[in-house]
Design an enzyme around this catalytic site. Structure first.
Site, PDB file in Angstrom:
ATOM      1  N   ASP A 263       0.785  -1.216   0.016  1.00 23.97           N
ATOM      2  CA  ASP A 263      -0.005  -0.129   0.060  1.00 23.97           C
ATOM      3  C   ASP A 263       0.837   0.882  -0.069  1.00 23.97           C
ATOM      4  O   ASP A 263       2.156   1.249   0.337  1.00 23.97           O
ATOM      5  CB  ASP A 263      -0.692  -0.032   1.277  1.00 23.97           C
ATOM      6  CG  ASP A 263      -2.281   0.790   1.069  1.00 23.97           C
ATOM      7  OD1 ASP A 263      -2.012   1.569   0.126  1.00 23.97           O
ATOM      8  OD2 ASP A 263      -3.311   0.608   1.479  1.00 23.97           O
ATOM      9  N   TRP A 264       0.253   2.381  -0.307  1.00 30.97           N
ATOM     10  CA  TRP A 264       1.287   3.479  -0.489  1.00 30.97           C
ATOM     11  C   TRP A 264       1.730   3.766   0.815  1.00 30.97           C
ATOM     12  O   TRP A 264       1.115   4.469   1.721  1.00 30.97           O
ATOM     13  CB  TRP A 264       0.385   4.515  -1.199  1.00 30.97           C
ATOM     14  CG  TRP A 264       0.445   4.579  -2.698  1.00 30.97           C
ATOM     15  CD1 TRP A 264       0.762   5.652  -3.434  1.00 30.97           C
ATOM     16  CD2 TRP A 264       0.303   3.513  -3.373  1.00 30.97           C
ATOM     17  NE1 TRP A 264       0.730   5.213  -4.865  1.00 30.97           N
ATOM     18  CE2 TRP A 264       0.320   3.840  -4.786  1.00 30.97           C
ATOM     19  CE3 TRP A 264      -0.336   2.144  -3.149  1.00 30.97           C
ATOM     20  CZ2 TRP A 264      -0.023   3.004  -5.728  1.00 30.97           C
ATOM     21  CZ3 TRP A 264      -0.307   1.430  -4.427  1.00 30.97           C
ATOM     22  CH2 TRP A 264      -0.208   1.821  -5.878  1.00 30.97           C
TER      23      TRP A 264
END
Length: 731
Positions: A263-264
């Site tokens: 995920d970012w």
């Protein structure tokens, strides 16, 4: 000359011939893997590492000199997100990136229709392909543990069997377009509050029985091509590069052959990311071309620090080879595929699918005195009251917000459907705008809005109150959780006042979560409508008018009060956590399992949903009474539409074991079937259950185990509405 020196060249030649033959046979059997190996052999170490991390907000590097393309990703579990700028979160300002907004996944789960999930996935995949995306960041399958989770609207409810069943056709549909689905967020990302800091403590049994099954189905039944890690920790270790979750279970036990994408900003350590299964790191830096190099893409954990560790021998080159092999495999499935379709967007077929999912997912919760459907009569005045009647529900919500080509509001949909009746509108209440992580005050005076709404209600024969939540910060939105279980912005008080002015009130409830319902006795009807996307207003009008008979079923329970929910019953240590650690003290008793086992009645139960017609489930039977552990159980019943309107019913089969050596829920969903029946029609429904699915995760052997003995089979149309209970024996 001795024997060895005399015949050694022959031996070498013979060995090479055998080796070459074996290689040729393997290449013939696995031509894709042979291609990948040939590319790996000519990539430099720098090129390999560059493929393992972002080069922009939503892309990774290819290798220009070899014609290997970039990988382009997009958010979008229920629609392809508008184009994002290269280096920051601002929108790029394109004019050709509008799409079809499909209903959020709570709505899809409510359809209980796997075939429709496949159509949803295929249509969404076509739109992603048209937008030239290689990876679609969705679907989400995190389990609904608490109604306070701001991101529940993106997921598929509280039951692992339902989520597992619905996610498989969705993924297959997306990937038919040469676009990788990226199932998320792996794993235990069940709250947004302090999501990047919280540490989850949960038993192995709950992990395997509740929180992992949908991910496992995505891998083993749908062959998903990518998986996204989560922000949170599990037992003190970040889940995105987790030795147990990612390395052992996902890539080891499940044999996942795809790509793990962070995920970012969910990666935290070079060595752990490298060794524990992360393949592509996204979003760790936020500025690729700014004044500082601190957040440059080359500073990612799987960038320069990774390259340095490989060069000094701290990490073996086989580690990066495995990552690049997976990335190339993803490419051959997507942007290097020779038979990739072209994709389509905003076409009628996609709009039809969006509308069909929306209408099948809407749940009729209450209908006293047949309040719904409402006829289109020239003698009727309908007051539509509430900000949600006109508010956009495709914007906001975080990374899943959308830029649709159009969005039909509930008010517009009703006005277009009701040509004879008079429709009047009042905003009634108003929320403030949500900017980043701040909620701005409403620009309107609440008292003035209330006074005007009461005036409008007095003029009408019927009031449709369109309320609930929105996709604003601290409501149904990524980044944090809800602050209250009740409705915001004075809606409950407004309903009290409207009731004094007009006794005929129906509530069109727009949320992605359960809400407190102290107002329930004051309204005659309630329809739960979710976030329905582009065709929202048309779908809502379809149900309210009776053009479509509601058939949705709740994918999660509505507790009477927050403390009735299992996660909240144990206090702050269970939710939201104390000192950044939370214990899942309800263990396997999530959702209806908790309500059933603890005998705590919900307002509305899992699997519940009314219809404008009536159904009867009878002649319930099973194929025999005794089963071997590797056998199958077939449950059959006759379903009759005893009413006057065509409609659909969902037959649900639950299984329990009252005399067990381990703690169990009273019953668990193990099968369901949606059947469409004309008025008066009878159909026989058969549902097959593998005996293996009755297994529990045995912590004493760290594996699945099936208890012998008697089991109870429950057949009904909701978790709390069982038509027949039977007993079987497993030997």
């Amino acid at each position: 000359m001795n024997f060895v020196s005399k015949y050694y060249p022959v031996i070498i030649c013979f060995s090479l011939t055998i080796f070459t033959t074996i290689q040729a046979q393997e290449a013939k059997q696995h031509p894709l893997e042979a291609k990948i190996d040939s590319i790996l052999s000519i990539l430099t170490l720098e090129e390999k590492v560059a493929m393992c991390h972002a080069q922009s907000k939503f892309s990774t590097k290819g290798v220009e000199r070899l014609g290997i393309p970039e990988i382009w990703m997009s958010d979008g579990p229920h629609g392809v997100r508008a184009e994002i700028s290269w280096d920051d979160w601002a929108y790029a300002g394109w004019t050709n990136d509008s799409i079809t907004a499909f209903p959020a996944l709570t709505c899809l789960a409510s359809t209980f229709n796997p075939k429709l999930a496949g159509e949803f996935g295929f249509s969404l995949g076509e739109e992603a392909r048209y937008r030239k995306k290689d990876v679609l960041l969705g679907p989400g399958v995190n389990i609904y543990r608490t109604p306070m989770n701001g991101r529940n609207f993106e997921y598929m409810g509280e039951d692992p069997f339902l989520a597992s069943t619905m996610v498989v056709p969705y993924i297959k549909g997306v990937q038919k377009n040469g676009v990788a689905a990226c199932v998320k967020h792996y794993a235990l990302n069940n709250q947004e509050h302090k999501r990047d800091l919280i540490n989850v403590e949960v038993s192995d049994r709950a992990l395997h029985e509740i929180y992992l099954p949908a991910f496992k189905a995505a891998v083993q039944k749908a062959n998903v091509w990518s998986i996204m890690g989560a922000y949170n920790k599990f037992r003190g270790e970040y889940t995105t590069h987790h030795e147990l979750l990612t390395k052992k279970i996902l890539k080891g036990d499940w044999k996942f052959d795809g790509v793990v994408i962070s995920d970012w900003s969910s990666a935290h350590d070079t060595k752990k990311a490298a060794l524990n299964g992360l393949d592509i790191e996204m979003g760790t830096g936020t500025d690729g071309l700014g004044m500082t190099t601190a957040n440059h893409y080359n500073q990612y954990y799987l960038a320069s620090p990774f390259l340095k560790a490989l060069k000094n021998g701290e990490i073996s080159e086989s580690v990066v080879n495995d990552k690049v092999r997976r990335i190339l495999r993803l490419m051959y499935r997507t942007n290097m595929s020779s038979n990739r379709p072209l994709g389509r967007a905003n076409n009628k077929e996609h709009h039809d699918v969006a509308r069909k999912v929306a209408t099948e997912g809407i749940v009729l919760l209450k209908n006293d005195n047949n309040f719904f459907p409402i006829k289109d009569d020239k003698n009727i005045t309908i007051a539509v009251i509430g900000e949600n009647a006109t508010r956009s529900m495709t914007t906001g919500g975080g990374s899943s917000e959308l830029k649709p080509k159009f969005e039909i509001s509930p008010l517009q949909g009703l006005k277009e459907r009701y040509k004879n009746a008079t429709i009047i509108h009042s905003i009634g209440y108003a929320s403030g705008a949500s900017i980043y992580d701040q909620v701005m005050p409403s620009p309107y005076d609440a008292d003035s809005l209330k006074i005007e709404a009461i005036k409008v209600a007095k003029k009408a024969d019927i009031v449709l109150f369109v309320g609930g939540l929105s996709k604003s910060h601290l409501q149904d939105c990524e980044g944090d959780d809800r602050k209250q279980y009740g409705l915001p912005f004075g809606q409950e008080e407004l309903i009290d006042e409207i009731k004094k002015a007009n006794k005929n009130i129906g509530f069109v409830l727009i949320t992605g979560n359960a809400v407190d319902m102290p107002w329930l006795s004051k309204v005659d009807g309630v329809i739960q409508t979710w976030y329905l996307g582009s065709m929202a207003g048309h779908a809502i009008a379809d149900i309210i008018s009776g053009d479509v008979n509601p058939s949705g079923k709740l994918p999660f329970s509505f507790p009477k009060k927050l403390e009735d929910n299992g996660a909240h019953s144990f206090g702050a240590s269970s939710y939201p956590g104390i000192n950044l650690t939370q214990e899942y003290k309800e263990d396997i008793l999530v959702g209806y399992r908790w309500h059933d086992t603890k005998k705590i009645k919900p307002v509305y139960a899992f699997g519940y949903g009314m219809s404008y017609t009536d159904f009867n489930i009878k002649n319930v039977a099973i194929d025999n009474k005794k089963y071997a552990k590797n056998g199958t159980i077939t449950v059959s019943c006759d379903v009759t539409n005893t009413g006057t309107i065509d409609g659909a019913e969902v037959v649900q089969v639950y299984v329990g074991k009252s005399k067990s050596n381990v703690k169990r829920a009273v019953k668990e969903l193990k099968g369901f079937s949606k059947v469409f029946l004309k008025s008066g029609e009878i159909q026989t429904v058969s549902i097959t259950i593998n005996v293996d699915e009755l297994a529990f995760y045995d912590e004493s052997i760290s594996d699945w185990n099936i208890e012998e003995g008697d089991y109870e089979i429950y057949v009904g149309n909701a978790s709390n509405n069982i038509s027949k209970k039977m007993k079987i024996t497993v030997k």
